[in-house]
Enzyme design. Sequence first.
Site, PDB file in Angstrom:
ATOM      1  N   SER A  41     -12.880  21.593 -82.783  1.00 15.59           N
ATOM      2  CA  SER A  41     -13.468  22.004 -84.064  1.00 15.59           C
ATOM      3  C   SER A  41     -12.517  21.849 -85.253  1.00 15.59           C
ATOM      4  O   SER A  41     -12.946  21.370 -86.314  1.00 15.59           O
ATOM      5  CB  SER A  41     -13.979  23.445 -83.980  1.00 15.59           C
ATOM      6  OG  SER A  41     -15.055  23.499 -83.080  1.00 15.59           O
TER       7      SER A  41
ATOM      8  N   TYR B 274     -18.624  17.539 -72.206  1.00 15.83           N
ATOM      9  CA  TYR B 274     -18.010  16.263 -72.590  1.00 15.83           C
ATOM     10  C   TYR B 274     -16.580  16.238 -72.058  1.00 15.83           C
ATOM     11  O   TYR B 274     -15.976  17.283 -71.798  1.00 15.83           O
ATOM     12  CB  TYR B 274     -18.012  16.077 -74.112  1.00 15.83           C
ATOM     13  CG  TYR B 274     -17.429  17.236 -74.856  1.00 15.83           C
ATOM     14  CD1 TYR B 274     -18.231  18.259 -75.321  1.00 15.83           C
ATOM     15  CD2 TYR B 274     -16.055  17.330 -75.042  1.00 15.83           C
ATOM     16  CE1 TYR B 274     -17.685  19.355 -75.957  1.00 15.83           C
ATOM     17  CE2 TYR B 274     -15.503  18.410 -75.691  1.00 15.83           C
ATOM     18  CZ  TYR B 274     -16.327  19.422 -76.147  1.00 15.83           C
ATOM     19  OH  TYR B 274     -15.780  20.510 -76.769  1.00 15.83           O
TER      20      TYR B 274
ATOM     21  N   LYS C 197     -20.028  34.056 -77.438  1.00 20.97           N
ATOM     22  CA  LYS C 197     -21.231  33.840 -78.257  1.00 20.97           C
ATOM     23  C   LYS C 197     -22.212  35.021 -78.180  1.00 20.97           C
ATOM     24  O   LYS C 197     -22.855  35.361 -79.171  1.00 20.97           O
ATOM     25  CB  LYS C 197     -21.928  32.541 -77.842  1.00 20.97           C
ATOM     26  CG  LYS C 197     -21.135  31.292 -78.201  1.00 20.97           C
ATOM     27  CD  LYS C 197     -21.916  30.036 -77.871  1.00 20.97           C
ATOM     28  CE  LYS C 197     -21.048  28.797 -78.025  1.00 20.97           C
ATOM     29  NZ  LYS C 197     -21.770  27.555 -77.740  1.00 20.97           N
TER      30      LYS C 197
ATOM     31  N   LEU D 272     -33.540  30.474 -59.318  1.00 24.07           N
ATOM     32  CA  LEU D 272     -34.856  30.305 -59.945  1.00 24.07           C
ATOM     33  C   LEU D 272     -35.237  31.516 -60.796  1.00 24.07           C
ATOM     34  O   LEU D 272     -35.864  31.381 -61.855  1.00 24.07           O
ATOM     35  CB  LEU D 272     -35.908  30.047 -58.858  1.00 24.07           C
ATOM     36  CG  LEU D 272     -37.278  29.576 -59.326  1.00 24.07           C
ATOM     37  CD1 LEU D 272     -37.179  28.317 -60.177  1.00 24.07           C
ATOM     38  CD2 LEU D 272     -38.182  29.318 -58.121  1.00 24.07           C
TER      39      LEU D 272
ATOM     40  N   ALA E  76     -30.017  27.638 -66.775  1.00 23.29           N
ATOM     41  CA  ALA E  76     -30.724  28.724 -67.467  1.00 23.29           C
ATOM     42  C   ALA E  76     -29.722  29.735 -68.018  1.00 23.29           C
ATOM     43  O   ALA E  76     -30.028  30.911 -68.140  1.00 23.29           O
ATOM     44  CB  ALA E  76     -31.699  29.395 -66.506  1.00 23.29           C
TER      45      ALA E  76
HETATM   46  P1  NDP Z   1     -23.367  29.867 -68.439  1.00 18.75           P
HETATM   47  O1  NDP Z   1     -22.256  30.382 -67.607  1.00 18.75           O
HETATM   48  O2  NDP Z   1     -24.084  30.771 -69.367  1.00 18.75           O
HETATM   49  O3  NDP Z   1     -24.498  29.231 -67.463  1.00 18.75           O
HETATM   50  C1  NDP Z   1     -24.129  28.406 -66.420  1.00 18.75           C
HETATM   51  C2  NDP Z   1     -25.362  27.693 -65.846  1.00 18.75           C
HETATM   52  O4  NDP Z   1     -24.896  26.729 -64.902  1.00 18.75           O
HETATM   53  C3  NDP Z   1     -26.331  28.606 -65.091  1.00 18.75           C
HETATM   54  O5  NDP Z   1     -27.631  28.118 -65.219  1.00 18.75           O
HETATM   55  C4  NDP Z   1     -25.824  28.481 -63.637  1.00 18.75           C
HETATM   56  O6  NDP Z   1     -26.845  28.727 -62.680  1.00 18.75           O
HETATM   57  C5  NDP Z   1     -25.455  27.025 -63.616  1.00 18.75           C
HETATM   58  N1  NDP Z   1     -24.443  26.700 -62.612  1.00 18.75           N
HETATM   59  C6  NDP Z   1     -23.155  27.118 -62.591  1.00 18.75           C
HETATM   60  N2  NDP Z   1     -22.517  26.585 -61.517  1.00 18.75           N
HETATM   61  C7  NDP Z   1     -23.445  25.835 -60.867  1.00 18.75           C
HETATM   62  C8  NDP Z   1     -23.394  25.045 -59.680  1.00 18.75           C
HETATM   63  N3  NDP Z   1     -22.287  24.944 -58.958  1.00 18.75           N
HETATM   64  N4  NDP Z   1     -24.517  24.406 -59.286  1.00 18.75           N
HETATM   65  C9  NDP Z   1     -25.656  24.519 -60.020  1.00 18.75           C
HETATM   66  N5  NDP Z   1     -25.758  25.251 -61.144  1.00 18.75           N
HETATM   67  C10 NDP Z   1     -24.666  25.901 -61.557  1.00 18.75           C
HETATM   68  O7  NDP Z   1     -22.724  28.599 -69.196  1.00 18.75           O
HETATM   69  P2  NDP Z   1     -23.244  27.964 -70.581  1.00 18.75           P
HETATM   70  O8  NDP Z   1     -24.719  27.922 -70.505  1.00 18.75           O
HETATM   71  O9  NDP Z   1     -22.605  28.659 -71.711  1.00 18.75           O
HETATM   72  O10 NDP Z   1     -22.607  26.477 -70.568  1.00 18.75           O
HETATM   73  C11 NDP Z   1     -23.137  25.432 -69.768  1.00 18.75           C
HETATM   74  C12 NDP Z   1     -22.503  24.092 -70.175  1.00 18.75           C
HETATM   75  O11 NDP Z   1     -22.909  23.696 -71.477  1.00 18.75           O
HETATM   76  C13 NDP Z   1     -20.966  24.115 -70.183  1.00 18.75           C
HETATM   77  O12 NDP Z   1     -20.530  22.949 -69.520  1.00 18.75           O
HETATM   78  C14 NDP Z   1     -20.615  24.036 -71.669  1.00 18.75           C
HETATM   79  O13 NDP Z   1     -19.383  23.363 -71.870  1.00 18.75           O
HETATM   80  C15 NDP Z   1     -21.781  23.211 -72.208  1.00 18.75           C
HETATM   81  N6  NDP Z   1     -22.010  23.404 -73.675  1.00 18.75           N
HETATM   82  C16 NDP Z   1     -21.805  22.335 -74.526  1.00 18.75           C
HETATM   83  C17 NDP Z   1     -22.006  22.450 -75.893  1.00 18.75           C
HETATM   84  C18 NDP Z   1     -21.759  21.269 -76.806  1.00 18.75           C
HETATM   85  O14 NDP Z   1     -21.675  21.440 -78.031  1.00 18.75           O
HETATM   86  N7  NDP Z   1     -21.674  20.054 -76.287  1.00 18.75           N
HETATM   87  C19 NDP Z   1     -22.448  23.727 -76.495  1.00 18.75           C
HETATM   88  C20 NDP Z   1     -22.674  24.797 -75.516  1.00 18.75           C
HETATM   89  C21 NDP Z   1     -22.434  24.610 -74.164  1.00 18.75           C
HETATM   90  P3  NDP Z   1     -27.158  30.197 -62.073  1.00 18.75           P
HETATM   91  O15 NDP Z   1     -28.147  30.814 -63.025  1.00 18.75           O
HETATM   92  O16 NDP Z   1     -27.685  29.919 -60.755  1.00 18.75           O
HETATM   93  O17 NDP Z   1     -25.830  30.920 -62.070  1.00 18.75           O
END
Ligand code: NDP
Length: 279
Positions: free
Chosen positions: A16, A220, A66, A156, A130
């Site tokens: 950033s 990324y 966040k 799910l 999710a």
């Molecule tokens: P969260 O921790 O809130 O959510 C993680 C998600 O990933 C959940 O749905 C979880 O599933 C799933 N998950 C985690 N490990 C596994 C696995 N081994 N197999 C399958 N599913 C898995 O993280 P965020 O939502 O905050 O972030 C997710 C991604 O988005 C990150 O990589 C982050 O860097 C990226 N991101 C990029 C942005 C950008 O500007 N490019 C902005 C915001 C985020 P479950 O519900 O089963 O735990």
Amino acid sequence: MARFTVFGNPVQHSLSPHIHTLFAQQLGVKDLQYTRSLTSPAQFMAAVAEFFRCGGAGANVTVPFKTAAAQLVTHQTERAARAGAVNTLIPLGYGQILGDNTDGYGLVADLKRQLRLPSLASLHVVVLGAGGAARGVLGPLCEAGIEQIIIANRTLKNAKELVQVNADLPLACASWQDLNGLHAQDYVVINATSASLHQVELPIPTALLSKSRLCYDMMYSKTPTLFMQQALAAGATTCSDGLGMLVEQAALSFALWHDGQVPATGDVLRQVREDLLGS
Ligand code: NDP
């Protein structure tokens, strides 16, 4: 000097400061300083209050703050309220802070660029995940005209909850197995899980990856992310990481802090990509 920062943990690799400095140069905004603020969950609220008490002009918030940011602001935009997460803090004076969430805008802008489409209307989207990132982009994707979003997630129950909470949006949930039934070529597949971060492949159908219009990983990195590698190995022709989303969300944050001046993002994205590859 107008001071900006990004709060996070970890935050030392945040792009950033670089992105906002490039925007400022482009628009001739002088005397802008954008720093990284490493803080802890226990210190986060105090650190934000101190930053604004000392005249901070605006701040971004990244992992893992966040949701906490959404709780500390005194006002928030509708999209931030729906996301339950804030990534942009705008001081309103007298200790009041407006919270916004520009991540969904960033994703929509990058998808339009990648797909070379002026509008996303009529597209179908599969969102994998999710968590916070998925929650933040559902509203903006639907506002952009997406007809239906299918949310598939390892747990799910979490996908079902997202569908329930956003009952006014055209959402449906699916297990990994349910994805076998989709008519793949119509879909844009967005990976909003952190699986690539953990170096775990997602158990999704090869046909969905190979025939989709675009396989997009919100994560990324210097090299193709694991999800992109998985998509390419499955025969996908078009895939992307989320660097464009990062630059686009930053552009909207910049506009919110600088009287609506929206920077052009194409050259900045190219520059940031080059710098990332060279780092
Ligand atoms: P969260 O921790 O809130 O959510 C993680 C998600 O990933 C959940 O749905 C979880 O599933 C799933 N998950 C985690 N490990 C596994 C696995 N081994 N197999 C399958 N599913 C898995 O993280 P965020 O939502 O905050 O972030 C997710 C991604 O988005 C990150 O990589 C982050 O860097 C990226 N991101 C990029 C942005 C950008 O500007 N490019 C902005 C915001 C985020 P479950 O519900 O089963 O735990």
